[in-house]
Motif scaffolding. Structure first.
Motif, PDB file in Angstrom:
ATOM      1  N   GLN A 105       0.846  -1.192   0.000  1.00  0.00           N
ATOM      2  CA  GLN A 105       0.000   0.000   0.000  1.00  0.00           C
ATOM      3  C   GLN A 105       0.882   1.244   0.000  1.00  0.00           C
ATOM      4  OE1 GLN A 105      -3.370  -0.271  -0.398  1.00  0.00           O
ATOM      5  NE2 GLN A 105      -2.759  -2.428  -0.640  1.00  0.00           N
ATOM      6  N   PRO A 106       0.634   2.176  -0.898  1.00  0.00           N
ATOM      7  CA  PRO A 106       1.518   3.342  -1.007  1.00  0.00           C
ATOM      8  C   PRO A 106       1.537   4.168   0.267  1.00  0.00           C
ATOM      9  CG  PRO A 106      -0.497   3.666  -2.277  1.00  0.00           C
ATOM     10  CD  PRO A 106      -0.500   2.236  -1.837  1.00  0.00           C
ATOM     11  N   ASP A 167       8.912  -3.806  -2.404  1.00  0.00           N
ATOM     12  CA  ASP A 167       8.683  -2.696  -1.490  1.00  0.00           C
ATOM     13  C   ASP A 167       9.937  -2.428  -0.677  1.00  0.00           C
ATOM     14  OD1 ASP A 167       7.461  -0.703  -0.002  1.00  0.00           O
ATOM     15  OD2 ASP A 167       6.611  -2.105   1.448  1.00  0.00           O
ATOM     16  N   THR A 203       6.882   1.942   0.258  1.00  0.00           N
ATOM     17  CA  THR A 203       5.808   2.449   1.111  1.00  0.00           C
ATOM     18  C   THR A 203       6.315   3.166   2.352  1.00  0.00           C
ATOM     19  OG1 THR A 203       5.690   0.350   2.308  1.00  0.00           O
ATOM     20  CG2 THR A 203       4.268   0.593   0.374  1.00  0.00           C
TER      21      THR A 203
END
Length: 1015
Positions: A105-106, A167, A203
């Protein structure tokens, strides 16, 4: 018979599957534990790119290849599959995917110049201090099969992938998994198969790092911290991130670089710490193939070639750079360029806009020179070897996993289809082989009342067939695997319009039919032979000549073999500004040999020299810009108040058109500074403007190391709204405390190392943690690194000098220094230099007291004064900026010229190499058309180290070539659109123009720059 046999066997295959020895998973029903035991006969087996067996046999059992070869005994209890006319290849391997991984999730944090900053990691637990370092993450713990994505990959021929969570800068470990529709227990081949890294913090909402050089510094510091952690230092406690980092070092190390310059940056990190990365490239490696090869890395290459842009509208076309259009044209040559250079590489589906593009783009790469043999290696052996799993996958050998594809012909042929993809001995249909087995010519007989009527039926696919009688008619053909319907289109006559319906039993078809008059009849069809296959012709080469790779990959770059070279150069009969005691000499010659000034005088002779007629012209030393922000991919690392560990040298960008533009203005040396976002910024880099050189060769070898400090509004971030700015300091008083604290820590750090060195043999003595931030500050204390300090207001200037005097260091240069005229005497006593603007002011509150007489006043007090640019455009006219000091202050022309030549050389500690025309100094000169301080003066030649990097006559020729190249590429893109190929909307090409003079420039000003003009 062959058709019938293969059809029946394909039905038989539906009951076979692989049995695994396993723990007792509950079965809701009757357990079926039959073994997957198969023999594939009469196949063309391609074991690897170098070995092909004709009419060969392969035996697999329980998901493993048991035997393979020409004379293999066929086990009695195995299912036999006749593969006559078929090819068997190893299934493909993709080692850069996130298959089966959760989508990160950003984040919303990071360095915000005008708002709050997150300093500490948000990761809960006994982990490291920076949440972009996720070395503790293991992909296998999160892996969940994704049948839809697996099916897409299987259809392309892939059977095995390396997957990881994309990520962070350190991304933890990747897992090697198959694409079988098994549960996760059986999909994972190797749970820890790689350690993964990138130049993307992902993230992480933490402020640091916020730049390319910050990411590099964080990686370097983490390597050092992990080495230190091996000692189990008592003060550290448990650090799961560092422990995982250490544990992961024995794995293959994969670095997502994503660009040709990042490839080199990653490799240098690896070289520093003894690591050879597998590098995921950016698709533009062909632009610097020599440097890429020198990394000795195996590369992972995407086939994500850019789409053509819609440039039919001239207003759209003018904003698209030549470089972007040229990359569109040449990107498909990247795999072939790597192959030609002997660089090992793997192919990946990563980055594709649509997975289905993979096959089409691979064929495009073939057209641009990639060989089929190397493509097969890149999809099988090379990735398996890079991961150290070639004993399990990557070729067809006894003992390896039964991962293979069955194709209708040579796998890369235009008409070849992948029929089946077998993974761990389990079959996955791609193109249904029932239909494929039935393809061919059939004798069709209609049993009408008037007697039999014969036709030929060409069966190509379940939806395509042709009926041949007096004419050839494409029929509407329906086949569901058992029932067949054939309708001859009513608008096309073939004796009668016909409708046939019937059943299929292998290669024997039969049924009933009716003609357009309602007459009913029976019909039969029997296999009579194979369809005539169209043999692949030689692959089409791209139409028209391709553009050339240039260095740099910009307009005005030079082609291979055409690089400007060092020459013996003799400039005759010019007005020579020596910047030495000889002053300005009339009708004088300058000789450059071996990159150095060999002589300055009259009537010089050199038979081997290139002669430049200097009659009516002026020769000066090359201009030196003490304060520049060109040729770097990032400038500010502003997430913390002290970032002395970051280095501009780590992210130089030779693909900056401003290098060429500034050469056209007589600049030969530039001091590339960190920005002014923090009190103690990063280490600077002095470069020479060697147009076309790589990032390492831009560096001014042997120059003194510098670092950027800053004071005032930029540091305390005055524009931030009240209550939203949380990074210390908030005031100018706080700036003083940051400096005092930093150097107090540096002294303690230096003391701890000295104590360790003096007692290192003492039992139980633990080495201090090596700190890159403090190392740079210790260098300052030891007079081995020098400060250039962003400054404006007299109070903060005197405060900075007081701190320096108290802590035992000196501020070498105050840059900007627009209130320097107020404190020039104090600066002289301190021993500082001054680098200022000629007449920039009034752009923010702290420059309201600036005056155009500043430089002249400081010079008269006895300071060494330079005029700098801090701006890519202003640097092109620094000679004119120096001329303003003649007007404002009455400085002599010679002294004004020294402010952009000898004076900055002195403050940069390179006056023994550049800055004046003296025998033995570097051959950095400019040949001007007029007095160098005149607004009419233009450089005819700008020479660096005896190499002509700017030649005005040549520039005029290149301007025309650039225009012609742009026109050619625009026409080619328009042709691509009109051919029906997909195109994208025209995207303007952007360039970040870095500066630190204003708050808005602390990160850089984004400008559209498609012209790439030289002057």
């Amino acid at each position: 018979m062959r058709k019938a046999q293969c059809f029946l066997l394909s039905c038989t295959l539906l009951i076979g599957f692989v049995v695994h020895a396993q723990t007792s998973f509950p079965v809701n029903g009757v357990a079926d534990e039959r073994s997957g035991y198969y023999v594939f006969t009469n196949a063309t087996i391609v074991k690897d790119a170098a070995t092909t067996l004709s009419s060969a046999t392969m035996v697999i059992k329980d998901g493993v290849i048991k035997a393979i070869g020409k004379d293999i005994a066929i086990p009695k209890d195995a299912v036999t599959i006749d593969c006559k006319g078929r090819y068997i290849y190893p299934s493909f391997i993709d080692i850069y995917t996130d298959y089966g991984m959760p989508v990160p999730q950003p984040g919303t944090g990071g360095f915000n110049f005008f708002g709050p900053t997150q300093f500490n990691s948000a990761t809960k637990g006994a982990y490291g201090w920076n949440q972009a370092i996720k070395s503790e993450v293991d992909a296998y713990r999160s892996f969940a099969k994704d049948e839809a994505k697996a099916n897409s990959l299987r259809e392309l021929g892939f059977g095995t992938v390396l997957t990881h969570i994309k990520d962070g800068i350190a991304r933890g470990t990747g897992a090697l998994v198959t694409l079988a529709n098994d549960n996760e227990n059986f999909s994972i081949i190797k749970e820890k198969a790689s350690a993964n890294y990138s130049f993307n913090k992902g993230t992480s909402t933490q402020s640091y790092p916020g730049s390319m050089m910050g990411m590099i510094a964080l990686l370097r510091q983490t390597y050092l911290d992990a080495q230190w952690y091996k000692q189990k230092p008592p003060g550290e406690g448990l650090n799961l991130s560092l422990q995982a980092w250490l544990d992961n070092q024995s794995l293959p190390q994969i670095f997502d670089a994503g660009d040709k310059w990042n490839d080199l940056r990653a490799d240098r990190i690896g070289d520093e710490f003894g690591v050879q990365y597998i590098i995921k490239g950016g698709g533009n490696e062909y632009q610097r193939i020599k440097e890429v090869k020198a990394t000795n890395a195996t590369y992972i290459i995407s086939l994500n070639f850019p789409q053509a842009m819609d440039v039919e509208d001239p207003n759209d076309a003018r904003f698209v750079s030549v470089s972007d259009m040229k990359h569109w044209e040449l990107a498909p040559t990247n795999p072939a360029a790597l192959e030609k250079a002997g660089i090992p590489f793997c192919l990946t589906t990563s980055d594709l806009r649509d997975m289905k593009q993979f096959t089409a783009n691979l064929k495009l790469a073939f057209q641009y020179g990639l060989s089929e043999q190397e493509a097969l290696n890149a999809l099988t052996k090379t990735p398996a070897t890079a991961l150290g799993v070639y004993s399990q996958v990557g070729s067809l050998d006894a003992g390896k996993l039964a991962n293979f594809i069955i194709t209708s012909g040579p796998v890369f042929n235009e008409k070849t289809q992948i029929i089946q993809n077998w993974i761990r001995g389990k079959k996955y249909g791609v193109k249904d082989d029932i239909y494929d087995e039935m393809r061919g010519k059939y004798k069709l007989v209609l049993n009408t009342v008037n007697g039999p009527v014969n036709y030929t039926l060409d069966f190509k696919s379940p939806s395509s067939a042709s009926l041949i009688g007096k004419d050839t008619v494409t029929s509407k053909f329906y086949f569901d695997g058992r029932q067949v319907r054939i309708n001859v289109a009513p608008e096309r006559r073939l004796d009668n319009n016909l409708r046939l319906s019937g059943m299929v039993n292998g290669t024997q078809w039969s049924g009933t039919g009716e003609d357009s008059s309602g007459n009913r009849f029976t019909w039969t069809a029997s296999y009579s032979g194979a369809l005539a296959e169209k043999v692949d012709s030689a692959r089409k080469r791209p139409s028209g000549a391709l553009g050339k790779v240039t260095y740099p990959f910009l307009p005005f770059g030079w082609e291979e073999g055409q690089a400007p070279r060092q020459e013996t150069i003799l400039v005759k009969n010019a007005t020579v500004w020596t910047n030495e005691k000889d002053g300005v000499l009339q009708n004088t010659d300058v000789l450059i040999r071996n990159g150095k000034i060999a002589a300055v005088g009259k009537n010089l002779q050199a038979n081997d020299a290139r002669i430049i007629d200097g009659t009516g012209k002026h020769v000066t030393p090359g201009i030196i810009d003490e304060h520049s922000h060109i040729a770097a991919s990032s400038i500010n690392e502003g997430g913390q108040s002290v970032t002395s560990e970051v280095r501009i040298a780590d992210n130089l960008n030779p693909d900056d058109i401003n290098i060429y533009r500034q050469l056209s203005g007589g600049v030969t040396t530039s001091h590339i500074l960190h920005g002014s976002a923090n009190t103690i910024g990063g280490q600077t880099q002095l470069i020479k403007l060697r147009w076309g050189a790589n990032d390492e060769d831009l560096k001014f070898k042997g120059s003194a190391p510098f670092i950027k400090f800053a004071l005032g509004e930029n540091v305390k971030r005055s524009p931030a709204n009240a209550g939203q700015q949380n990074r210390f300091p908030d005031t100018r008083m706080g700036v003083e405390e940051v400096l005092t604290d930093a150097f107090t820590r540096a002294k303690d750090y230096e003391r701890s190392w000295k104590e360790y060195e003096s007692a290192r043999n003492k039992k139980g003595m633990t080495a201090p943690r090596k700190d890159l931030e403090l190392d740079a500050l210790v260098e300052i204390l030891n007079n081995k690194r020098f400060i250039t300090c962003h400054s404006y207001v007299q109070s903060e200037i005197t405060s900075a000098m007081r701190v320096a005097d108290k802590m035992g260091y000196k501020v070498n240069t105050f840059t900007h220094i627009l209130e320097g005229y107020k404190v020039a005497d104090k600066m002289k006593a301190h021993g500082a230099n001054a680098s200022t603007f000629s007449d920039w002011w009034a752009y923010k509150m702290e420059v309201q007291d600036a005056i155009p007489y500043n430089a002249a006043i400081m010079s008269r007090v006895g300071l060494n004064v330079a005029i700098n640019s801090d701006d890519a455009e202003m640097a092109r006219r620094l000679n004119q900026e120096a001329a303003k000091i003649v007007k404002y202050g009455g400085v002599s022309e010679e002294e004004a010229l020294k402010m952009v030549t000898l004076n900055p050389a002195k403050m940069l500690h390179v006056e023994d190499k550049v800055g004046s025309l003296k025998v033995g100094k570097d051959g950095d000169i400019v040949v001007w058309t007029d007095n160098p301080l005149s607004i009419y003066a233009r450089p005819d030649y700008t020479i660096v180290d005896g190499t002509i990097y700017f030649d005005r006559l040549k520039d005029e020729q290149m301007q025309k070539l650039v225009d012609a190249e742009r026109s050619r590429l625009v026409k080619k893109m328009i042709g691509e659109k009109r051919s029906g190929a997909p195109v994208q909307q025209a995207i303007p090409s952007y360039e970040i123009m870095h500066s630190c003079s204003e708050h808005m420039h602390s990160h850089g000003l984004l400008v559209i720059d498609a012209s790439e003009a030289g002057d």
